[in-house]
Design a protein around this motif. Sequence first.
Motif, PDB file in Angstrom:
ATOM      1  N   CYS A  65     -30.361 -14.891  -7.492  1.00 50.44           N
ATOM      2  CA  CYS A  65     -30.183 -14.005  -8.749  1.00 50.44           C
ATOM      3  C   CYS A  65     -29.909 -12.849  -7.948  1.00 50.44           C
ATOM      4  O   CYS A  65     -30.650 -12.196  -7.181  1.00 50.44           O
ATOM      5  CB  CYS A  65     -31.613 -14.121  -9.389  1.00 50.44           C
ATOM      6  SG  CYS A  65     -31.665 -15.752 -10.205  1.00 50.44           S
ATOM      7  N   CYS A 259     -27.368 -17.017 -15.493  1.00 47.58           N
ATOM      8  CA  CYS A 259     -27.480 -17.466 -14.296  1.00 47.58           C
ATOM      9  C   CYS A 259     -27.000 -18.987 -14.053  1.00 47.58           C
ATOM     10  O   CYS A 259     -26.464 -19.345 -13.126  1.00 47.58           O
ATOM     11  CB  CYS A 259     -28.875 -17.127 -13.664  1.00 47.58           C
ATOM     12  SG  CYS A 259     -29.017 -15.517 -13.033  1.00 47.58           S
ATOM     13  N   HIS A 284     -37.899 -17.018 -15.044  1.00 47.07           N
ATOM     14  CA  HIS A 284     -36.521 -17.173 -15.229  1.00 47.07           C
ATOM     15  C   HIS A 284     -35.831 -18.326 -14.717  1.00 47.07           C
ATOM     16  O   HIS A 284     -34.895 -18.952 -15.014  1.00 47.07           O
ATOM     17  CB  HIS A 284     -36.017 -15.864 -14.414  1.00 47.07           C
ATOM     18  CG  HIS A 284     -34.526 -15.761 -14.233  1.00 47.07           C
ATOM     19  ND1 HIS A 284     -33.671 -15.727 -15.372  1.00 47.07           N
ATOM     20  CD2 HIS A 284     -33.630 -15.585 -13.255  1.00 47.07           C
ATOM     21  CE1 HIS A 284     -32.321 -15.688 -15.015  1.00 47.07           C
ATOM     22  NE2 HIS A 284     -32.400 -15.523 -13.466  1.00 47.07           N
TER      23      HIS A 284
HETATM   24 ZN    ZN Z   1     -31.117 -15.340 -12.160  1.00 40.39          ZN
END
Ligand code: ZN
Length: 442
Positions: A65, A259, A284
């Motif tokens: 990320c 993502c 996340h």
């Molecule tokens: Zn991410």
Amino acid sequence: MASVTRTVPRGGRPGAAGTLDAVLTWPAPQIPQLPGQGGPVHVRDTSTGDLVVAAPGPDATVYVCGITPYDATHMGHAATYVAFDLLVRGWLDEGKRVRYASNVTDVDDPLLERAEATGVDWRELAADQTALYLEDMTALGVVPPDVYTGAVEAVPDVVKAVEAMLAAGSAYVVGTADAHGQGAGDVYADLSADPAFGQVARLGRAEMLALFGERGGDPARPGKRDPLDPLLWRAARPGEPSWDGNDLGPGRPGWHIECAVIARDGIGLPFDVQGGGSDLRFPHHEMSTSHARLLEAGEGARTHVHTGMVGLHGQKMSKSLGNLVLVSHLRAEGVDAMAVRLAILDHHYASDWEWTDEVLHAAQARLDRWRSAVSGNGGPASAGLLAEVRAAVADDLDAPRALRAVDAWADAALAGGPDAEVEEGAPGVVARAVNALLGVRL
Ligand code: ZN
């Protein structure tokens, strides 16, 4: 924010000085060839706690990320990208074909809030901070991703993915009853459609709810089927940037789906390693892995690897606390970026640690010592050291152990010895090994 809804077409990335498209990568460092090969690289999977082979097949794929460009590049960021750089270098030394994808979350609540607080246009803030990040990564000798996408560029693909999830019944719309919504409403993922949800972080429900609320989630939003259901598409609000969402109406993507989609399109699903700081583990990575599963009816990342937090004066480094040590500030002060890299490598990636002046001074002294140790034509035998550094990297990226091995070689080289023990060309091999495997240019 200015009270204008901005619509940015695909490929037309905003930026004060032209577009970010042209600069959304950085120069690859040269990686010297070494005799033989290393591996297999093992890493600790934070989902299970097991030490696993990071990439079982001939290809190695990793998604790390990227930054939200508003506080680039503090030492916590740098430590994360240096950690996964070791993984990439270990894989390359194994002879793997590596595919590395990353993103820049260049439209997101923290960025927009920061822009509003400082009176800077969000696009300028994102462009400036991203440029700084690219310079820092170049200076630190980090191998750039093969696929590097901004959230803004990924919007059309995210829209298609959210439409597909709606059609499959794994997402639903919550109406914008506050009369501000221009589109069909906000779209949420239905976590009950994913029986494997929860396997990344393996937390209890109370802990999940608390972290979700702390880290950008909206557990109290009325109309959701489950308080934990994450946002996939946020309908346009006055004063917020928005993009064409086809049937979804104008809006902007949620963070986790961004993502999942960039990883799917960049390196394919499933992929080997999902990486990031330990604060990304939940929600996340839990959410983006769940989205990936729902998108492909299969798997997201096979292995999750998380880096520790870097603190300063006993506190986690963060923009909100105002205690950031920035790589760019250190560089501006004339600090050698290789000393910064060595300071990071002196701590195992998974541990939390503290940045101090002493850490930096020790790293600079070590760098000086290593440089003088490799300055001669001959030195202690190199083969054993090369094997030791390779073994340390392959053992859950144990950089501190690799550094101690190089220290021992440097001590012996600087102490000198009988001619019989001197290997012609050894310092060159050691310098190349330190460069190729640890990313430290001597
Ligand atoms: Zn991410």
